[in-house]
Motif scaffolding. Sequence first.
Motif, PDB file in Angstrom:
ATOM      1  N   UNK A 143       2.904  -1.735  -2.233  1.00 59.21           N
ATOM      2  CA  UNK A 143       4.237  -1.288  -1.929  1.00 59.21           C
ATOM      3  C   UNK A 143       5.192  -2.427  -2.317  1.00 59.21           C
ATOM      4  N   UNK A 144       6.229  -2.075  -3.026  1.00 59.23           N
ATOM      5  CA  UNK A 144       7.288  -3.018  -3.360  1.00 59.23           C
ATOM      6  C   UNK A 144       8.535  -2.540  -2.640  1.00 59.23           C
ATOM      7  N   UNK A 145       9.005  -3.340  -1.694  1.00 63.68           N
ATOM      8  CA  UNK A 145      10.217  -3.035  -0.942  1.00 63.68           C
ATOM      9  C   UNK A 145      11.349  -3.884  -1.491  1.00 63.68           C
TER      10      UNK A 145
ATOM     11  N   UNK B 216      -2.939  -7.714   2.328  1.00 65.74           N
ATOM     12  CA  UNK B 216      -1.552  -8.085   2.626  1.00 65.74           C
ATOM     13  C   UNK B 216      -0.773  -8.460   1.372  1.00 65.74           C
ATOM     14  N   UNK B 217      -1.419  -9.109   0.417  1.00 59.77           N
ATOM     15  CA  UNK B 217      -0.685  -9.556  -0.767  1.00 59.77           C
ATOM     16  C   UNK B 217      -0.267  -8.402  -1.679  1.00 59.77           C
ATOM     17  N   UNK B 218      -0.722  -7.194  -1.400  1.00 58.40           N
ATOM     18  CA  UNK B 218      -0.260  -6.035  -2.155  1.00 58.40           C
ATOM     19  C   UNK B 218       1.216  -5.726  -1.855  1.00 58.40           C
ATOM     20  N   UNK B 219       1.693  -6.089  -0.674  1.00 59.62           N
ATOM     21  CA  UNK B 219       3.048  -5.722  -0.255  1.00 59.62           C
ATOM     22  C   UNK B 219       4.025  -6.851  -0.546  1.00 59.62           C
ATOM     23  N   UNK B 220       5.060  -6.514  -1.324  1.00 58.11           N
ATOM     24  CA  UNK B 220       6.136  -7.463  -1.636  1.00 58.11           C
ATOM     25  C   UNK B 220       7.435  -6.950  -1.023  1.00 58.11           C
TER      26      UNK B 220
ATOM     27  N   UNK C  30      26.292  -1.510   4.894  1.00 60.08           N
ATOM     28  CA  UNK C  30      25.359  -0.541   4.328  1.00 60.08           C
ATOM     29  C   UNK C  30      24.124  -1.270   3.818  1.00 60.08           C
ATOM     30  N   UNK C  31      22.960  -0.696   4.085  1.00 57.61           N
ATOM     31  CA  UNK C  31      21.699  -1.220   3.573  1.00 57.61           C
ATOM     32  C   UNK C  31      21.029  -0.113   2.771  1.00 57.61           C
ATOM     33  N   UNK C  32      20.638  -0.441   1.560  1.00 62.98           N
ATOM     34  CA  UNK C  32      19.918   0.483   0.674  1.00 62.98           C
ATOM     35  C   UNK C  32      18.506  -0.074   0.517  1.00 62.98           C
ATOM     36  N   UNK C  33      17.505   0.763   0.758  1.00 66.18           N
ATOM     37  CA  UNK C  33      16.117   0.320   0.611  1.00 66.18           C
ATOM     38  C   UNK C  33      15.409   1.234  -0.370  1.00 66.18           C
ATOM     39  N   UNK C  34      14.788   0.615  -1.363  1.00 65.71           N
ATOM     40  CA  UNK C  34      13.975   1.326  -2.347  1.00 65.71           C
ATOM     41  C   UNK C  34      12.544   0.817  -2.229  1.00 65.71           C
ATOM     42  N   UNK C  35      11.609   1.733  -2.157  1.00 62.50           N
ATOM     43  CA  UNK C  35      10.197   1.363  -2.034  1.00 62.50           C
ATOM     44  C   UNK C  35       9.421   2.070  -3.135  1.00 62.50           C
ATOM     45  N   UNK C  36       8.544   1.340  -3.792  1.00 63.92           N
ATOM     46  CA  UNK C  36       7.624   1.930  -4.757  1.00 63.92           C
ATOM     47  C   UNK C  36       6.220   1.798  -4.176  1.00 63.92           C
ATOM     48  N   UNK C  37       5.547   2.930  -4.063  1.00 64.58           N
ATOM     49  CA  UNK C  37       4.162   2.957  -3.588  1.00 64.58           C
ATOM     50  C   UNK C  37       3.245   3.227  -4.774  1.00 64.58           C
ATOM     51  N   UNK C  38       2.185   2.428  -4.886  1.00 63.74           N
ATOM     52  CA  UNK C  38       1.266   2.635  -5.997  1.00 63.74           C
ATOM     53  C   UNK C  38      -0.195   2.526  -5.555  1.00 63.74           C
ATOM     54  N   UNK C  39      -0.478   1.755  -4.510  1.00 61.49           N
ATOM     55  CA  UNK C  39      -1.866   1.522  -4.101  1.00 61.49           C
ATOM     56  C   UNK C  39      -2.511   2.752  -3.475  1.00 61.49           C
TER      57      UNK C  39
ATOM     58  N   UNK D 282       4.213   5.735  -7.768  1.00 65.95           N
ATOM     59  CA  UNK D 282       4.006   5.360  -9.170  1.00 65.95           C
ATOM     60  C   UNK D 282       2.533   5.573  -9.487  1.00 65.95           C
ATOM     61  N   UNK D 283       2.198   5.907 -10.713  1.00 68.56           N
ATOM     62  CA  UNK D 283       0.795   6.156 -11.070  1.00 68.56           C
ATOM     63  C   UNK D 283      -0.060   4.886 -10.936  1.00 68.56           C
ATOM     64  N   UNK D 284      -1.177   5.013 -10.262  1.00 66.81           N
ATOM     65  CA  UNK D 284      -2.097   3.890 -10.039  1.00 66.81           C
ATOM     66  C   UNK D 284      -2.489   3.238 -11.371  1.00 66.81           C
ATOM     67  N   UNK D 285      -2.677   4.060 -12.391  1.00 68.90           N
ATOM     68  CA  UNK D 285      -3.163   3.526 -13.672  1.00 68.90           C
ATOM     69  C   UNK D 285      -2.128   2.651 -14.392  1.00 68.90           C
ATOM     70  N   UNK D 286      -0.884   2.613 -13.901  1.00 70.82           N
ATOM     71  CA  UNK D 286       0.137   1.759 -14.523  1.00 70.82           C
ATOM     72  C   UNK D 286       0.243   0.386 -13.860  1.00 70.82           C
ATOM     73  N   UNK D 287      -0.643   0.079 -12.935  1.00 75.14           N
ATOM     74  CA  UNK D 287      -0.554  -1.104 -12.077  1.00 75.14           C
ATOM     75  C   UNK D 287      -1.558  -2.160 -12.509  1.00 75.14           C
TER      76      UNK D 287
END
Length: 163
Positions: free
Chosen positions: A2-4, A44-48, A69-78, A125-130
């Motif tokens: 996860x990238x936050x 744990x190191x998967x999460x940034x 205002x707070x904007x949060x974008x998260x990308x999940x791939x794992x 996001x597609x796992x195969x792009x990671x």
Amino acid sequence: MPLWQLFTPENAYTSEEKADMARKIVDLYSSDFSQENFGFVLPKFYTSVIFHEIKAESFFVGGEPRDQFVQIEVVHIARTVETSAAKLGITPEETLRRYFEQMDNVLKPYIADRGYELEFHAEPAPFETWRIDGMVPPEPWSEDELRWGKDNKSSPYGQYARA
């Protein structure tokens, strides 16, 4: 991964508050809670977590400047909602309900309780792009992923490497 990415008002949080929030975000994915509610514990190191501080004159919502205002974008791939739900025998909707409920609990003291407005979205996001350190990450729930989690870093594959 996860990238936050948190886009926040300038000086909204101290260094200590950022570190505390980051630890709590990591725990969403790497704790007993994540095991019980999502069927996994990520290394744990998967999460940034990245904080982008934005000056009030550079943050616009609906064409109007916003300083609360707070904007949060998260990308999940794992993991995906579907694989987590299937692992636990629950619906994807229940998985998302649990995720958003806990996410709200983690963020509330830092955002709602301080009077900030929030927009949040998570996208898969597609796992195969990671890649991590030039390697395809280990198969979810594999011995290699468990080792990466224990070591809290990537390392060459053992006998359970992905093809």
